[in-house]
Design a protein around this motif. Structure first.
Motif, PDB file in Angstrom:
ATOM      1  N   GLN A   1       0.829  -1.203   0.000  1.00 45.39           N
ATOM      2  CA  GLN A   1       0.000   0.000   0.000  1.00 45.39           C
ATOM      3  C   GLN A   1       0.865   1.255   0.000  1.00 45.39           C
ATOM      4  OE1 GLN A   1      -2.600  -0.243   3.356  1.00 45.39           O
ATOM      5  NE2 GLN A   1      -4.179  -1.394   2.259  1.00 45.39           N
ATOM      6  N   SER A   2       1.896   1.254   0.828  1.00 46.39           N
ATOM      7  CA  SER A   2       2.804   2.404   0.868  1.00 46.39           C
ATOM      8  C   SER A   2       3.436   2.629  -0.499  1.00 46.39           C
ATOM      9  CB  SER A   2       3.899   2.186   1.913  1.00 46.39           C
ATOM     10  OG  SER A   2       3.364   2.225   3.213  1.00 46.39           O
ATOM     11  N   SER A   3       3.798   1.541  -1.146  1.00 45.31           N
ATOM     12  CA  SER A   3       4.389   1.640  -2.477  1.00 45.31           C
ATOM     13  C   SER A   3       3.415   2.277  -3.458  1.00 45.31           C
ATOM     14  CB  SER A   3       4.783   0.246  -2.977  1.00 45.31           C
ATOM     15  OG  SER A   3       5.230   0.296  -4.315  1.00 45.31           O
ATOM     16  N   ILE A   4       2.136   1.876  -3.390  1.00 41.65           N
ATOM     17  CA  ILE A   4       1.124   2.437  -4.287  1.00 41.65           C
ATOM     18  C   ILE A   4       0.957   3.926  -4.032  1.00 41.65           C
ATOM     19  CG2 ILE A   4      -1.348   2.473  -4.795  1.00 41.65           C
ATOM     20  CD1 ILE A   4      -1.384  -0.535  -4.447  1.00 41.65           C
ATOM     21  N   PHE A   5       0.783   4.296  -2.772  1.00 44.83           N
ATOM     22  CA  PHE A   5       0.536   5.701  -2.453  1.00 44.83           C
ATOM     23  C   PHE A   5       1.744   6.581  -2.729  1.00 44.83           C
ATOM     24  CE2 PHE A   5      -3.212   4.062  -0.407  1.00 44.83           C
ATOM     25  CZ  PHE A   5      -4.127   5.098  -0.521  1.00 44.83           C
ATOM     26  N   ASN A   6       2.941   6.018  -2.605  1.00 38.69           N
ATOM     27  CA  ASN A   6       4.144   6.801  -2.901  1.00 38.69           C
ATOM     28  C   ASN A   6       4.395   6.912  -4.402  1.00 38.69           C
ATOM     29  OD1 ASN A   6       4.776   7.320  -0.206  1.00 38.69           O
ATOM     30  ND2 ASN A   6       5.884   5.397   0.020  1.00 38.69           N
ATOM     31  N   SER A   7       4.153   5.823  -5.124  1.00 40.64           N
ATOM     32  CA  SER A   7       4.488   5.821  -6.547  1.00 40.64           C
ATOM     33  C   SER A   7       3.453   6.522  -7.409  1.00 40.64           C
ATOM     34  CB  SER A   7       4.693   4.381  -7.047  1.00 40.64           C
ATOM     35  OG  SER A   7       3.515   3.612  -6.878  1.00 40.64           O
ATOM     36  N   ASN A   8       2.206   6.650  -6.926  1.00 42.87           N
ATOM     37  CA  ASN A   8       1.224   7.347  -7.770  1.00 42.87           C
ATOM     38  C   ASN A   8       1.261   8.863  -7.568  1.00 42.87           C
ATOM     39  OD1 ASN A   8      -0.267   7.998  -5.465  1.00 42.87           O
ATOM     40  ND2 ASN A   8      -1.732   6.354  -5.749  1.00 42.87           N
ATOM     41  N   GLN A   9       2.150   9.323  -6.703  1.00 46.52           N
ATOM     42  CA  GLN A   9       2.444  10.751  -6.527  1.00 46.52           C
ATOM     43  C   GLN A   9       1.215  11.578  -6.127  1.00 46.52           C
ATOM     44  OE1 GLN A   9       4.342  11.661 -10.329  1.00 46.52           O
ATOM     45  NE2 GLN A   9       6.332  11.208  -9.449  1.00 46.52           N
ATOM     46  N   LEU A  10       0.327  10.969  -5.358  1.00 48.72           N
ATOM     47  CA  LEU A  10      -0.850  11.704  -4.897  1.00 48.72           C
ATOM     48  C   LEU A  10      -0.467  12.871  -3.989  1.00 48.72           C
ATOM     49  CD1 LEU A  10      -3.879   9.408  -4.007  1.00 48.72           C
ATOM     50  CD2 LEU A  10      -3.706  11.187  -5.733  1.00 48.72           C
ATOM     51  N   LEU A  11       0.521  12.639  -3.125  1.00 44.28           N
ATOM     52  CA  LEU A  11       0.926  13.710  -2.210  1.00 44.28           C
ATOM     53  C   LEU A  11       1.472  14.914  -2.975  1.00 44.28           C
ATOM     54  CD1 LEU A  11       2.560  12.021   0.911  1.00 44.28           C
ATOM     55  CD2 LEU A  11       0.540  13.490   0.840  1.00 44.28           C
ATOM     56  N   GLN A  12       2.229  14.627  -4.052  1.00 43.47           N
ATOM     57  CA  GLN A  12       2.740  15.736  -4.858  1.00 43.47           C
ATOM     58  C   GLN A  12       1.583  16.523  -5.467  1.00 43.47           C
ATOM     59  OE1 GLN A  12       4.036  12.737  -4.595  1.00 43.47           O
ATOM     60  NE2 GLN A  12       6.116  12.605  -5.391  1.00 43.47           N
ATOM     61  N   LEU A  13       0.554  15.788  -5.904  1.00 38.91           N
ATOM     62  CA  LEU A  13      -0.620  16.449  -6.472  1.00 38.91           C
ATOM     63  C   LEU A  13      -1.354  17.262  -5.411  1.00 38.91           C
ATOM     64  CD1 LEU A  13      -2.437  16.815  -8.962  1.00 38.91           C
ATOM     65  CD2 LEU A  13      -3.654  14.744  -8.285  1.00 38.91           C
ATOM     66  N   LEU A  14      -1.496  16.679  -4.218  1.00 36.57           N
ATOM     67  CA  LEU A  14      -2.186  17.376  -3.131  1.00 36.57           C
ATOM     68  C   LEU A  14      -1.423  18.615  -2.676  1.00 36.57           C
ATOM     69  CD1 LEU A  14      -3.362  14.287  -1.049  1.00 36.57           C
ATOM     70  CD2 LEU A  14      -4.860  16.015  -2.058  1.00 36.57           C
TER      71      LEU A  14
ATOM     72  N   THR B   1      -4.425   1.100   5.066  1.00 40.14           N
ATOM     73  CA  THR B   1      -4.052   1.197   6.485  1.00 40.14           C
ATOM     74  C   THR B   1      -2.571   1.538   6.684  1.00 40.14           C
ATOM     75  OG1 THR B   1      -3.644  -1.188   6.564  1.00 40.14           O
ATOM     76  CG2 THR B   1      -5.836  -0.435   7.212  1.00 40.14           C
ATOM     77  N   SER B   2      -1.860   1.767   5.592  1.00 37.36           N
ATOM     78  CA  SER B   2      -0.439   2.093   5.736  1.00 37.36           C
ATOM     79  C   SER B   2      -0.275   3.547   6.167  1.00 37.36           C
ATOM     80  CB  SER B   2       0.294   1.863   4.411  1.00 37.36           C
ATOM     81  OG  SER B   2      -0.144   2.812   3.451  1.00 37.36           O
ATOM     82  N   GLU B   3       0.903   3.866   6.701  1.00 37.93           N
ATOM     83  CA  GLU B   3       1.161   5.242   7.117  1.00 37.93           C
ATOM     84  C   GLU B   3       1.067   6.195   5.922  1.00 37.93           C
ATOM     85  OE1 GLU B   3       4.573   7.995   9.318  1.00 37.93           O
ATOM     86  OE2 GLU B   3       4.777   5.807   9.284  1.00 37.93           O
ATOM     87  N   ALA B   4       1.561   5.754   4.769  1.00 38.11           N
ATOM     88  CA  ALA B   4       1.520   6.605   3.576  1.00 38.11           C
ATOM     89  C   ALA B   4       0.081   6.920   3.175  1.00 38.11           C
ATOM     90  CB  ALA B   4       2.248   5.917   2.418  1.00 38.11           C
ATOM     91  N   SER B   5      -0.815   5.933   3.321  1.00 38.05           N
ATOM     92  CA  SER B   5      -2.215   6.173   2.966  1.00 38.05           C
ATOM     93  C   SER B   5      -2.871   7.145   3.939  1.00 38.05           C
ATOM     94  CB  SER B   5      -2.992   4.855   2.923  1.00 38.05           C
ATOM     95  OG  SER B   5      -3.090   4.261   4.208  1.00 38.05           O
ATOM     96  N   TYR B   6      -2.509   7.043   5.225  1.00 44.20           N
ATOM     97  CA  TYR B   6      -3.076   7.952   6.221  1.00 44.20           C
ATOM     98  C   TYR B   6      -2.548   9.372   6.029  1.00 44.20           C
ATOM     99  CZ  TYR B   6      -5.388   4.321   8.967  1.00 44.20           C
ATOM    100  OH  TYR B   6      -6.232   3.335   9.383  1.00 44.20           O
ATOM    101  N   VAL B   7      -1.270   9.495   5.671  1.00 45.32           N
ATOM    102  CA  VAL B   7      -0.710  10.818   5.401  1.00 45.32           C
ATOM    103  C   VAL B   7      -1.416  11.455   4.207  1.00 45.32           C
ATOM    104  CG1 VAL B   7       1.358  12.050   4.611  1.00 45.32           C
ATOM    105  CG2 VAL B   7       1.548  10.321   6.413  1.00 45.32           C
TER     106      VAL B   7
END
Length: 211
Positions: A58-71, A109-115
């Motif tokens: 899950q962390s890999s998905i949330f990090n690699s799809n660059q959602l945080l950069q978009l947000l 439920t990963s930390e990356a998804s919660y962030v």
């Protein structure tokens, strides 16, 4: 032969390989240990259980799809933010269909998804939404994406062609159903997706106006 140096990154890469080759059902501690060329009990030195692997993925998905950069980008409006998030997520899973089952089968439920969720809620809160409203919007976006991608993948896998109701013996007076089906073209999945996202945005606008 020197023992292989096992790291979480190596475990993650091999887990991704198993999913890509055999789907989520191929991911097991035994299969993963075999891929790493170690005994299954040795794997528990590095990860707790399969749920731990899921969180890594899950962390890999949330990090690699660059959602945080978009947000964290300078998108002008929350409407554009929602639209761009949905389009980016759809494109991500269309390019990596083997990861969609993982995304749709487990609550994040990963930390990356919660962030990522926390950042989205803060963005929406700053635009006038309540925290619970922003959280619900995020969940609705996820559920719509899962529903649409499941439909889209089914169409792709089965090469389904939409039959005209009157061509399969239904009531000849089904004018509007026939007109709609006949109006669909090869870009209809894109049109349906964009239409659905716009409905979500319109619903959010009403919520904001009622606050």
């Amino acid at each position: 032969m020197a023992p292989k140096h096992i790291t979480k990154d190596l475990i993650l890469n091999e887990a991704l390989f198993l999913i890509k080759e055999g789907g989520l059902s191929a991911l097991s501690m035994r299969n993963l240990a075999s891929r790493l060329d170690i005994k299954a009990p040795s794997l528990y030195v590095h990860i707790k259980n399969k749920a731990d692997i899921i969180q890594l993925l899950q962390s890999s998905i949330f990090n690699s799809n660059q959602l945080l950069q978009l947000l964290n980008s300078d998108i002008n409006s929350w409407q554009d933010l929602i639209f761009n998030i949905m389009v980016q997520m759809r494109n991500y899973f269309r390019q990596r269909p083997w990861l969609f089952e993982l995304f749709s089968s487990f609550e994040p439920t990963s930390e990356a998804s919660y962030v990522t969720l926390d950042t989205f809620i803060l963005k929406m809160k700053n635009q006038g939404f309540k925290v619970v409203q922003a959280g619900y919007i995020a969940r609705i976006m996820r559920k719509f994406l899962i529903g649409h991608m499941t439909y889209e993948n089914t169409i792709l896998l089965n090469s389904l062609v939409q039959p005209n109701p009157t061509s399969i013996g239904m009531n000849q007076e089904l004018v509007y159903a026939s007109e709609f089906i006949n109006g669909l073209d090869e870009d209809s999945n894109d049109q349906i997706f964009e239409f659905g996202v716009q409905l979500i945005i319109k619903g959010c606008e009403k919520i904001l106006n009622d606050n």
